[in-house]
Design a protein around this motif. Structure first.
Motif, PDB file in Angstrom:
ATOM      1  N   VAL A 240       0.882  -1.194  -0.109  1.00 24.54           N
ATOM      2  CA  VAL A 240      -0.007   0.164   0.129  1.00 24.54           C
ATOM      3  C   VAL A 240       0.828   1.366   0.019  1.00 24.54           C
ATOM      4  N   VAL A 241       0.756   2.000  -1.135  1.00 27.47           N
ATOM      5  CA  VAL A 241       1.315   3.312  -1.132  1.00 27.47           C
ATOM      6  C   VAL A 241       0.281   4.382  -1.052  1.00 27.47           C
ATOM      7  N   ILE A 242       0.802   5.873  -0.584  1.00 25.88           N
ATOM      8  CA  ILE A 242       0.090   6.826  -0.566  1.00 25.88           C
ATOM      9  C   ILE A 242       0.128   7.619  -2.080  1.00 25.88           C
ATOM     10  N   ILE A 287     -12.236   4.591  -7.722  1.00 28.19           N
ATOM     11  CA  ILE A 287     -12.293   4.179  -6.436  1.00 28.19           C
ATOM     12  C   ILE A 287     -13.330   3.231  -5.974  1.00 28.19           C
ATOM     13  N   GLN A 288     -12.867   2.053  -5.260  1.00 30.96           N
ATOM     14  CA  GLN A 288     -13.859   0.857  -4.848  1.00 30.96           C
ATOM     15  C   GLN A 288     -13.900   1.255  -3.504  1.00 30.96           C
ATOM     16  N   ARG A 373      -8.572  -1.697  -5.239  1.00 36.69           N
ATOM     17  CA  ARG A 373      -7.457  -1.339  -5.635  1.00 36.69           C
ATOM     18  C   ARG A 373      -6.962   0.067  -5.415  1.00 36.69           C
ATOM     19  N   PHE A 374      -7.772   0.933  -5.271  1.00 37.48           N
ATOM     20  CA  PHE A 374      -7.813   2.455  -5.094  1.00 37.48           C
ATOM     21  C   PHE A 374      -8.667   2.578  -3.887  1.00 37.48           C
ATOM     22  N   TYR A 391      -4.976   6.160  -1.643  1.00 33.20           N
ATOM     23  CA  TYR A 391      -3.990   4.977  -1.305  1.00 33.20           C
ATOM     24  C   TYR A 391      -4.290   3.963  -2.720  1.00 33.20           C
ATOM     25  N   GLN A 392      -3.216   3.410  -2.943  1.00 32.63           N
ATOM     26  CA  GLN A 392      -3.278   2.526  -4.058  1.00 32.63           C
ATOM     27  C   GLN A 392      -2.425   1.255  -3.629  1.00 32.63           C
ATOM     28  N   ARG A 393      -3.024   0.048  -4.239  1.00 35.97           N
ATOM     29  CA  ARG A 393      -2.325  -1.209  -3.957  1.00 35.97           C
ATOM     30  C   ARG A 393      -1.439  -1.433  -5.144  1.00 35.97           C
TER      31      ARG A 393
END
Length: 394
Positions: A240-242, A287-288, A373-374, A391-393
């Motif tokens: 996970v990243v910002i 976005i999910q 994923r987002f 955040y993104q996977r």
């Protein structure tokens, strides 16, 4: 220098009603230890600490992190009203992204008292005085109702007047929150309530009934953020990243346009969201899952549109179509949100980070949104500050 920022570890403790928690420094230390354990690193590797709380004396942050270790690192105390936790995260992310440090902890906690929020100082100008003056000009003031409920209830009224929606639409948001919180063992309220029960609870400030107002809560949460290079060096999780983050404050529209939605931060939300989507190179359609600031049901409704999850004027359809829950387009507040999970002011933003990080890792258990994923986070504080984080996977 611009480092990719990884959320390497998150921690959160059980949220409780006032009077049922440990003291603030114990809660804070426990959340920090949980985040360190989740990251799999020793506190000695953390180079700075950003610690948020609203109700407490100066250097409460040190009192909390000293329960983790005495390493001599800088401890920066943060107070930004209800967006305090996300402000601590914003500062920690900024320090890592800039290359000033490799690893930081963002920690938030609150030991609250029962009842409506109120200021501590009455012998000086209050930071909310200008907002209150604007509210009085727009809609007057009810001496019998909590001020915060009047701010956000007024925003709900403004939306109802423009788009002709019913009070039941707001109640549906609270019922949805309770259904989500029933899946979350860390939420303060896990009982499911119906729309009818929400509507039948005592009126606080029309259209808001008691069940549509978030409860005073005690709790703590934390996140370990680091550069991707640091994470790889130490064998940490880099899932996970910002991907984007923005903090905004008020502009003239808050006070000059006579719109209670703007008084409570609609424009701050929109401006931060636009910035974040631009940074990440994605849009709201990507976005999910979202954790947004539902301090009152009215704020959740207007924030759907502020974050561009649905076009302006379509929040009612968004709710009625079930696009804000499991099986819909974007699951909103799978944790139960502030309404059911609880709202310990300094911890809220980091509790949102906790939930969304686990969502993107696929480890959110009963609250899991499949295939996320987002993830988008929205944390709002009147006075004012709004922090939106994407955040993104990877």
């Amino acid at each position: 220098m611009s480092n990719k920022v990884v959320v390497a570890g998150v921690g959160m403790i059980q949220f409780t009603k006032p009077g049922q928690s440990d003291e603030y420094h114990v809660m804070g230390a426990n959340a920090a230890k949980a985040a360190l354990a989740d990251a799999g690193i020793d506190y000695a590797l953390v180079q700075q600490a950003y610690v948020g709380y609203v109700y407490g004396d100066s250097t409460c942050g040190q009192a909390a992190v000293y329960g983790v270790g005495l390493t001599g690192i800088p401890v920066i105390n943060v107070n930004n009203n209800c967006s305090t936790g996300s402000t601590a995260l914003f500062l920690a992310r900024q320090a890592v992204e800039s290359g000033a440090i490799d690893c930081a902890i963002a920690l938030g906690f609150e030991q609250m008292q029962p009842g409506a929020l109120k200021g501590a100082w009455t012998d000086r100008t209050g930071p909310m005085d200008r907002f209150a003056k604007t509210m009085v000009q727009v809609q007057g003031f009810d001496e019998q109702a909590p001020r915060a409920a009047q701010f956000f209830g007024g925003a709900g009224r403004a939306y109802m007047q423009e788009y002709g929606i019913s009070r039941e639409i707001f109640a549906k948001i609270r019922a949805k929150a309770s259904q989500h919180a029933a899946r979350n063992p860390l939420a303060v309220f896990r009982n499911v309530v119906s729309v009818e029960e929400v509507m039948a609870s005592p009126m606080i400030f029309d259209p808001l009934t008691r069940l549509q107002c978030c409860p005073p809560t005690c709790g703590a949460a934390a996140a370990i953020v680091c550069s991707e290079a640091f994470a790889k060096k130490h064998g940490l999780n880099t899932d996970v990243v910002i991907a984007g983050q923005s903090m905004t404050t008020d502009r003239n529209s808050t006070f000059d346009e006579g719109d209670m939605r703007k008084v409570v931060g609609y424009d701050m939300t929109r401006n931060a969201a636009v910035s974040v989507f631009e940074q990440a190179g994605v849009g709201p359609q990507d976005i999910q899952v979202v954790e947004l600031h539902d301090c009152f049901t009215a704020n959740e409704l207007i924030t759907y549109e502020g974050l561009m999850l649905t076009p302006e004027g379509t929040a009612e359809k968004f709710i009625l179509d079930g696009d804000n829950t499991y099986g819909g387009r974007v699951v909103t507040n799978p944790s139960g949100g502030l309404l059911s999970k609880g709202h310990p002011l300094g911890a809220t933003g980091l509790a949102q980070c906790f939930e969304l990080t686990r969502q993107l890792r696929g480890t959110a258990a009963a609250t899991q949104v499949e295939g996320a994923r987002f993830a988008l986070q929205h944390n709002l504080g009147l006075g004012g500050a709004c922090v939106v984080t994407l955040y993104q996977r990877q």
